[in-house]
Structures are given as C-alpha cells and as structure tokens.
Design a protein around this motif. Structure first.
Motif, PDB file in Angstrom:
ATOM      1  N   GLY A 164       1.191   3.992   2.922  1.00 21.25           N
ATOM      2  CA  GLY A 164       0.948   3.766   4.334  1.00 21.25           C
ATOM      3  C   GLY A 164      -0.201   2.809   4.585  1.00 21.25           C
ATOM      4  O   GLY A 164      -0.099   1.880   5.402  1.00 21.25           O
ATOM      5  N   THR A 165      -1.303   3.009   3.876  1.00 20.97           N
ATOM      6  CA  THR A 165      -2.453   2.123   4.076  1.00 20.97           C
ATOM      7  C   THR A 165      -2.225   0.761   3.435  1.00 20.97           C
ATOM      8  O   THR A 165      -2.690  -0.251   3.957  1.00 20.97           O
ATOM      9  CB  THR A 165      -3.739   2.770   3.522  1.00 20.97           C
ATOM     10  N   PHE A 166      -1.502   0.708   2.326  1.00 18.30           N
ATOM     11  CA  PHE A 166      -1.163  -0.586   1.739  1.00 18.30           C
ATOM     12  C   PHE A 166      -0.378  -1.423   2.742  1.00 18.30           C
ATOM     13  O   PHE A 166      -0.660  -2.610   2.953  1.00 18.30           O
ATOM     14  CB  PHE A 166      -0.356  -0.388   0.455  1.00 18.30           C
ATOM     15  N   ARG A 167       0.603  -0.814   3.371  1.00 20.63           N
ATOM     16  CA  ARG A 167       1.423  -1.562   4.332  1.00 20.63           C
ATOM     17  C   ARG A 167       0.609  -1.945   5.568  1.00 20.63           C
ATOM     18  O   ARG A 167       0.838  -3.005   6.156  1.00 20.63           O
ATOM     19  CB  ARG A 167       2.647  -0.732   4.716  1.00 20.63           C
ATOM     20  N   LYS A 168      -0.332  -1.102   5.947  1.00 19.99           N
ATOM     21  CA  LYS A 168      -1.145  -1.403   7.124  1.00 19.99           C
ATOM     22  C   LYS A 168      -2.094  -2.568   6.874  1.00 19.99           C
ATOM     23  O   LYS A 168      -2.229  -3.461   7.726  1.00 19.99           O
ATOM     24  CB  LYS A 168      -1.944  -0.160   7.542  1.00 19.99           C
ATOM     25  N   TYR A 169      -2.758  -2.561   5.715  1.00 14.30           N
ATOM     26  CA  TYR A 169      -3.814  -3.539   5.470  1.00 14.30           C
ATOM     27  C   TYR A 169      -3.332  -4.788   4.734  1.00 14.30           C
ATOM     28  O   TYR A 169      -4.023  -5.806   4.756  1.00 14.30           O
ATOM     29  CB  TYR A 169      -4.968  -2.880   4.712  1.00 14.30           C
ATOM     30  N   HIS A 170      -2.172  -4.736   4.111  1.00 15.35           N
ATOM     31  CA  HIS A 170      -1.598  -5.928   3.490  1.00 15.35           C
ATOM     32  C   HIS A 170      -0.517  -6.482   4.416  1.00 15.35           C
ATOM     33  O   HIS A 170       0.689  -6.348   4.166  1.00 15.35           O
ATOM     34  CB  HIS A 170      -1.023  -5.596   2.109  1.00 15.35           C
ATOM     35  N   THR A 171      -0.974  -7.125   5.457  1.00 16.55           N
ATOM     36  CA  THR A 171      -0.042  -7.607   6.468  1.00 16.55           C
ATOM     37  C   THR A 171       0.882  -8.702   5.961  1.00 16.55           C
ATOM     38  O   THR A 171       1.915  -8.986   6.578  1.00 16.55           O
ATOM     39  CB  THR A 171      -0.821  -8.133   7.688  1.00 16.55           C
ATOM     40  N   GLU A 172       0.520  -9.312   4.821  1.00 21.25           N
ATOM     41  CA  GLU A 172       1.355 -10.384   4.275  1.00 21.25           C
ATOM     42  C   GLU A 172       2.745  -9.892   3.855  1.00 21.25           C
ATOM     43  O   GLU A 172       3.668 -10.692   3.667  1.00 21.25           O
ATOM     44  CB  GLU A 172       0.657 -11.058   3.083  1.00 21.25           C
ATOM     45  N   TYR A 173       2.915  -8.572   3.722  1.00 23.67           N
ATOM     46  CA  TYR A 173       4.213  -8.024   3.330  1.00 23.67           C
ATOM     47  C   TYR A 173       5.125  -7.773   4.534  1.00 23.67           C
ATOM     48  O   TYR A 173       6.287  -7.410   4.359  1.00 23.67           O
ATOM     49  CB  TYR A 173       4.027  -6.722   2.550  1.00 23.67           C
ATOM     50  N   ASN A 174       4.571  -7.896   5.730  1.00 23.85           N
ATOM     51  CA  ASN A 174       5.349  -7.653   6.960  1.00 23.85           C
ATOM     52  C   ASN A 174       5.964  -6.253   6.990  1.00 23.85           C
ATOM     53  O   ASN A 174       7.103  -6.062   7.434  1.00 23.85           O
ATOM     54  CB  ASN A 174       6.455  -8.717   7.117  1.00 23.85           C
ATOM     55  N   LEU A 175       5.203  -5.291   6.526  1.00 22.46           N
ATOM     56  CA  LEU A 175       5.668  -3.904   6.499  1.00 22.46           C
ATOM     57  C   LEU A 175       4.788  -2.988   7.353  1.00 22.46           C
ATOM     58  O   LEU A 175       4.941  -1.772   7.315  1.00 22.46           O
ATOM     59  CB  LEU A 175       5.683  -3.378   5.057  1.00 22.46           C
ATOM     60  N   SER A 176       3.881  -3.570   8.121  1.00 28.59           N
ATOM     61  CA  SER A 176       2.926  -2.733   8.858  1.00 28.59           C
ATOM     62  C   SER A 176       3.600  -1.845   9.895  1.00 28.59           C
ATOM     63  O   SER A 176       3.066  -0.793  10.258  1.00 28.59           O
ATOM     64  CB  SER A 176       1.869  -3.614   9.519  1.00 28.59           C
ATOM     65  N   SER A 177       4.770  -2.231  10.361  1.00 28.65           N
ATOM     66  CA  SER A 177       5.471  -1.415  11.362  1.00 28.65           C
ATOM     67  C   SER A 177       5.934  -0.082  10.793  1.00 28.65           C
ATOM     68  O   SER A 177       6.223   0.859  11.546  1.00 28.65           O
ATOM     69  CB  SER A 177       6.673  -2.177  11.921  1.00 28.65           C
ATOM     70  N   THR A 178       6.014   0.023   9.463  1.00 28.04           N
ATOM     71  CA  THR A 178       6.447   1.270   8.827  1.00 28.04           C
ATOM     72  C   THR A 178       5.284   2.065   8.250  1.00 28.04           C
ATOM     73  O   THR A 178       5.497   3.128   7.660  1.00 28.04           O
ATOM     74  CB  THR A 178       7.456   0.975   7.701  1.00 28.04           C
ATOM     75  N   ALA A 179       4.055   1.569   8.418  1.00 28.43           N
ATOM     76  CA  ALA A 179       2.900   2.238   7.811  1.00 28.43           C
ATOM     77  C   ALA A 179       2.735   3.656   8.324  1.00 28.43           C
ATOM     78  O   ALA A 179       2.482   4.594   7.545  1.00 28.43           O
ATOM     79  CB  ALA A 179       1.635   1.422   8.078  1.00 28.43           C
ATOM     80  N   ASP A 180       2.874   3.853   9.631  1.00 25.28           N
ATOM     81  CA  ASP A 180       2.629   5.180  10.202  1.00 25.28           C
ATOM     82  C   ASP A 180       3.625   6.217   9.682  1.00 25.28           C
ATOM     83  O   ASP A 180       3.288   7.408   9.564  1.00 25.28           O
ATOM     84  CB  ASP A 180       2.695   5.118  11.726  1.00 25.28           C
ATOM     85  N   GLU A 181       4.848   5.785   9.372  1.00 25.17           N
ATOM     86  CA  GLU A 181       5.829   6.729   8.827  1.00 25.17           C
ATOM     87  C   GLU A 181       5.311   7.335   7.530  1.00 25.17           C
ATOM     88  O   GLU A 181       5.448   8.551   7.294  1.00 25.17           O
ATOM     89  CB  GLU A 181       7.161   6.026   8.580  1.00 25.17           C
ATOM     90  N   TRP A 182       4.723   6.497   6.687  1.00 25.73           N
ATOM     91  CA  TRP A 182       4.203   6.976   5.414  1.00 25.73           C
ATOM     92  C   TRP A 182       2.957   7.830   5.615  1.00 25.73           C
ATOM     93  O   TRP A 182       2.756   8.836   4.922  1.00 25.73           O
ATOM     94  CB  TRP A 182       3.916   5.790   4.491  1.00 25.73           C
ATOM     95  N   LEU A 183       2.110   7.449   6.563  1.00 23.32           N
ATOM     96  CA  LEU A 183       0.909   8.233   6.822  1.00 23.32           C
ATOM     97  C   LEU A 183       1.273   9.624   7.341  1.00 23.32           C
ATOM     98  O   LEU A 183       0.636  10.621   6.971  1.00 23.32           O
ATOM     99  CB  LEU A 183       0.016   7.497   7.825  1.00 23.32           C
ATOM    100  N   LYS A 184       2.303   9.712   8.170  1.00 26.17           N
ATOM    101  CA  LYS A 184       2.754  11.026   8.654  1.00 26.17           C
ATOM    102  C   LYS A 184       3.296  11.870   7.507  1.00 26.17           C
ATOM    103  O   LYS A 184       3.087  13.090   7.470  1.00 26.17           O
ATOM    104  CB  LYS A 184       3.807  10.837   9.739  1.00 26.17           C
ATOM    105  N   GLU A 185       3.989  11.233   6.582  1.00 25.41           N
ATOM    106  CA  GLU A 185       4.479  11.974   5.405  1.00 25.41           C
ATOM    107  C   GLU A 185       3.305  12.506   4.588  1.00 25.41           C
ATOM    108  O   GLU A 185       3.357  13.619   4.054  1.00 25.41           O
ATOM    109  CB  GLU A 185       5.351  11.056   4.543  1.00 25.41           C
TER     110      GLU A 185
END
Length: 596
Positions: free
Chosen positions: A209-230
């Motif tokens: 979740g935090t990788f996707r949030k802070y590594h915006t170059e992957y364009n996955l930040s929109s899914t970060a919260d799903e992982w953090l909730k898990e």
C-alpha cells in the motif's frame, strides 16, 4: 514412517527447477500424499525459506542507520551491475517454488479429509506468498508460476508478469491460508499458524500500500488504500480476536523486557508470533555473539548518532530539545532516555560475564566505529563470542510489529484515533519506560526528526509512528524494506557519524566508573600510553593517506567513519537487476529493470 521420510527426502532433494534448468523426478509420491504424517513432513521442507537465526540477526546490514566496516557495493557508484557473477543468488532459487507447487498440485488424495488437505495446502500457499513477496520486493515484475512444471513445459521460459498480478496472487494465497490453516497459535512460535498468516499479511499489505502511494511512477496510487485497508484488517484480527491472546511483553520491567525478547532460549510466546528457534540439545545454534562482537567476522555494525538522537527522553519529549545535546558526552546523552536504547547498545551500567564474574563493558573500539555498540541479540557471557554458540531464539515476527503495521496503515488512511494510538505506539512506549504522550496522538512536529529523515511529511502522527517503528524494530530486517516502500532511498547517503569527542589526546571514561576507556589521538605511535586505554587515531592524514576515522572538527566533534567514500543512491536501486546470466538463458525476461 521411515518409508515416508525417505520418499520425502527424495522428492525434496531430486525434484528441482530453475527457469533455466529442466525439472526431474524419479520417485513415487504415494507414501507422502496418502497420509497426514506425510503431508506434515513434506511441509517441513518449506521452512528453509525462512531466515535462519543467524541470518535474522544480520538483515539490517545495509540501511541508513547501520555504520559498518565497508560501504556496501550496492550503494557505491559504479560498483554494482547486472553483469556481476555474484548477484542474483535469490533469483536462481526457483526449485523452492517448484517444491511448493508440486505439493499443492499433488495434495489431493481421496483417502484424506478435505480439511486436512486444505490445512497443509494453506501452509504451502503461505510459503508461496512469502517466497513471492521477497521476489517482488527485490525484482518487481517476476514470472508468476503456480504449478510444478515438467521438462517440456513452455512456461519454463515465461515472461515476467506484472507486479499487480503477482501481488494479487500473493494476497489470494494469504487469504486461503488464513481461512484453512487449522492451528491458531503455536506455543513454540516455530510453526505456521493463522496468527503468523495474519501478522505477515499485515506486513505485506502495508508494504504494498505504501509502495504504491509513494512510488507514483508506477501509476498504482489509486489502489494504495485497498492494500492499506487489508493491512488494518489483518492486524485487527490479531488485536481483537480472543483466540490469539497476544500482548506487549512487559513481565521483566522497563529495563529488561524488550531485550529479553531477543536473548531468551525459548520464544516469549505472548509477543513472539514466529521465531527461528535455537536448541543446544539439538545442536541448533546461531552466531549472533560472534557476528556482533568480532572485529573481523561480522560487519562491525554500530548505530549512527543521527539515529540515536531520535530516541526520546523518558518524559516523552525530544532528546534534541535538550540544551547542549550536540556536544553532550556519551555517558550523559544516554541518561534518562527511552529504555530501549540501553537494551539495544552498550551504555553505562552494561556488564558482561567473564568466567562467572560480571565486569563493566563500555563500548570497545576494536569493534565499534561510532561508540554506539549493539547488544540487542547478544548474550552477555563472553563464552558465546567465538563461533556458533548462541542458543537464544530469534524472533522473525513480533506482535509489536503488528501493532505498528496497524497504526501506520490507519495513519496513512487518515483513520487513526487516540484509542488506536494508545493501544499501539502508546503501549510500546510504555514498555520502554516513556511516561508522556501515551494516550493521545501527537499534535506537534519534532523539527529535528522531520528535518533529518522526512522533511516532506507534515503529519506529526505519521512522523512519530515512523520514529517508533525505526526504534522498536531496529536491526530486525525491516529498515531497508521500509526505506524502499517510503521512496526514501536517499537516506542511505547520510554521513556515518558517532558520539561527540570534546578533544583529542584526552582519555575518556565512557561509563562513569572511574576507569579510562578510550582516547582519540593524532599520535602514531602513542607516547606513554595508559594501560587499559584503547587509542584511536583520528589524524585525517594518517600515514599520508586519508584516514577513514576522523573527528568532524579535526581535533574535536562527532566521530565520522568512511565519509571519504560517499554513498550514492540512484533511483534504479529500488529494484535489483535481473541477472544477465538469467536473461541470456531466457530472453523473455526482458526488459531489464529500469536503469540497469
């Protein structure tokens, strides 16, 4: 039973698969897969994926706070490349995955109850998730393989699958394991249980979740919260379900409880969820003392002063708020601090046992470069200092980490409450003797901590959770992954600094016992040396060469080490290169990771 064991050994030893090696099998599987004993024995072969006790004490060998004998090649400019023959050792271990997939594919005997088969498949799928999580952290996109491939299988030359596909598959494996593994907890903390799965899931999902949030170059930040909730949900299972009963271990008091988690012969089961168990009677030992006290065997890791400065005062205030902290002597700066400091490094009052006699043991400069010499995993008797003699069991996953995973994930989601703070960070700080700020989230920022580590973070709660994580989990192998997921690789470029030295040629008493311990000098050789004093040459031009050990201001100031060899972080380092040797064998593994 002997027949089962023999068949198991044959299967584990003679079925293998690299992505550039043909698999082979030459024994029958029925003795293993037709009995529960056989399934249990087979799953024991998966445990070698976990770190050994010795390896578990050495996993923060490369990170921002670890000052060591040499700068790692990985962060020395131009010293590391995908062509090196010594890289990719963990890329080549696909036979472990085949062993797991072979088990999953063959655990289908009609003579066994479904619940029994599902339990052991759950254990296997946990290990597959563990295996792949390590692969993704290191290499990013990797081939997802969920079957035991045979000789002619075209998937032997698979392409690399996307990070999203692999991590979704990891999550699916963990969910299956949490649902089907039968054992909730294990009194030895050595077996995979539901508790282990939930704890590990909280780690995996926080990372992703935090990788996707802070590594915006992957364009996955929109899914970060799903992982953090898990992550929150997994941690919450352990925190609220009465069948688990984990807690922060406090039985030995604020001056002993923390360190006992790492020096006890048996895992302290109230907090240790999974451990690498040592047992002298079984000749299963580790080499922690040897590695952490030897001047030649280990990496001579010591903490940096910047990091030590982040340990709070006992009243919960910032140490760097103390007047004169920059020039404070070692014996003074470690007073009235978070009790984990004195249980992590040698401080005044620390003693070792030599021939049954307790003797004062200040930092020794035949080991330490900074003065902040670790003791976290070491047994106090010098008997253990040579060879693999340690019989202390080493935690791999602790409840403390679960609490911190929960707190950080909720803080990132913006849902952390004062109650959450109290039962997570507050509980850990209370165990360390801290008295202030335990019941409510912080509202002010520690300017020193923010400026030193996370100037881009303006949330005081998140900053304090990151401080707490770094201190509570120091040397437990999570710091480099944390740096990776936070997109903070530049922290590794920090200078390596040590305690403050007021003047050269003046011997210092490091533990206030009236005995002089060390003197920093420009003399070579030293004239009229004092018996028992270690002399450390800090002449910047020692012998006509650049001296790696110096004082910041020449004849006074903080110790520095190897700052003549800069550590250079490049963004390509967030992933390791796929070894060129592997790409030559399987061109479908291209493209290489960016920058390599």
């Amino acid at each position: 039973m002997k027949k089962i064991i023999f068949a198991l050994l044959m299967i584990c030893g003679f079925i293998s698969c690299n992505l550039d090696e043909n698999p082979k099998s030459n024994v029958t599987k029925e003795p293993v897969f037709n009995s529960e004993d056989g399934l249990k024995l087979y799953t024991y072969s998966f445990y070698n994926i976990l770190p050994s006790a010795s390896a578990a004490t050495q996993m923060d060998n490369m990170c921002d706070y670890s000052v060591r004998t040499q700068v790692p090649d990985f962060i020395r400019e131009g010293a590391y490349s995908s062509q090196r023959s010594d890289i990719g050792w963990d890329w080549q271990d696909w036979q472990r995955l085949r062993n797991i997939n072979y088990f999953i594919g063959n655990c289908n005997s009609p003579s066994l109850p479904d619940a029994v088969k599902q339990n052991y498949i759950g254990i296997a799928r946990f290990f597959r998730a563990y295996y792949y999580f390590d692969k993704v952290k290191r290499y990013g996109d990797v081939p997802w393989i969920n079957k035991a491939m045979e000789t002619e299988d075209p998937d032997l030359y698979s392409e690399r699958d996307s990070r999203t596909l692999v991590m979704d598959s990891v999550l699916s494996d963990l969910d299956y394991a949490s649902k089907h593994i039968i054992m909730d907890t294990d009194p030895t903390s050595s077996l995979i249980t539901k508790a282990v799965v939930y704890a590990f899931k909280s780690r995996v999902c926080l990372f992703e979740g935090t990788f996707r949030k802070y590594h915006t170059e992957y364009n996955l930040s929109s899914t970060a919260d799903e992982w953090l909730k898990e992550s929150v949900d997994a941690a919450n299972q352990l925190m609220t379900d009465a069948k688990f009963k984990y807690t922060v271990y406090t039985a030995s008091g604020i001056s002993k409880a923390y360190r006992e988690l790492f020096t006890s012969q048996k895992a302290i089961q109230s907090e240790v969820i999974l451990a690498s168990v040592c047992d002298k009677s079984q000749s299963v030992l580790n080499d922690a003392n040897w590695w952490w006290t030897s001047s030649t065997y280990g990496s001579r890791i010591s903490l940096s002063r910047v990091f030590v400065n982040t340990y709070l005062n006992l009243d919960g205030t910032a140490f760097t708020g103390n007047p004169g902290y920059k020039t404070m002597a070692f014996s003074d700066e470690v007073k009235n601090r978070d009790k984990r400091l004195e249980q992590t490094i040698r401080t005044p009052g620390y003693q070792r046992i030599d021939g049954g006699v307790a003797v004062a043991a200040p930092p020794i400069f035949s080991y330490t470069y900074t003065g902040y010499q670790p003791i976290k995993f070491c047994l106090d008797d010098v008997y253990y200092d040579s060879g693999s003699n340690n019989d202390n069991t080493i935690p791999l996953i602790r409840y403390a980490e679960v609490l911190l995973n929960y707190a950080e994930a909720k803080a990132e989601l913006g849902t952390l409450t004062n109650s959450d703070w109290e039962k997570t960070v507050g509980a850990l700080r209370a165990r360390a003797g801290i008295t202030g700020g335990l019941n409510a989230k912080p509202t002010t920022i520690d300017a020193y901590f923010q400026a030193s580590y996370f100037p881009e973070i303006s949330d005081p709660t998140l900053l304090e959770i990151r401080r707490e994580r770094s201190i509570e989990l120091v040397f437990e192998g999570l710091r480099f992954p944390d740096i990776i997921r936070w997109n903070k690789g530049k922290l590794i470029e920090m200078d390596w600094n040590g305690f403050y030295v007021p003047a050269t040629e003046v011997p210092m008493d490091l533990n206030n016992d009236g005995i002089l311990d060390v003197c920093f000098t420009y003399q070579d050789p030293v004239k009229d040396p004092i018996k028992g004093v270690t002399y450390v040459n800090v002449d910047p031009n020692k012998g006509g060469k650049v001296n790696p050990q110096q004082l910041k201001n020449g004849t006074s100031g903080e110790l520095t080490w190897l700052n003549n060899l800069p550590r250079k972080w490049n963004n390509k380092f967030y992933l390791y290169p796929v070894p060129e040797s592997a790409i030559l064998m399987n061109p479908n593994l291209k493209p290489q990771n960016t920058g390599w």
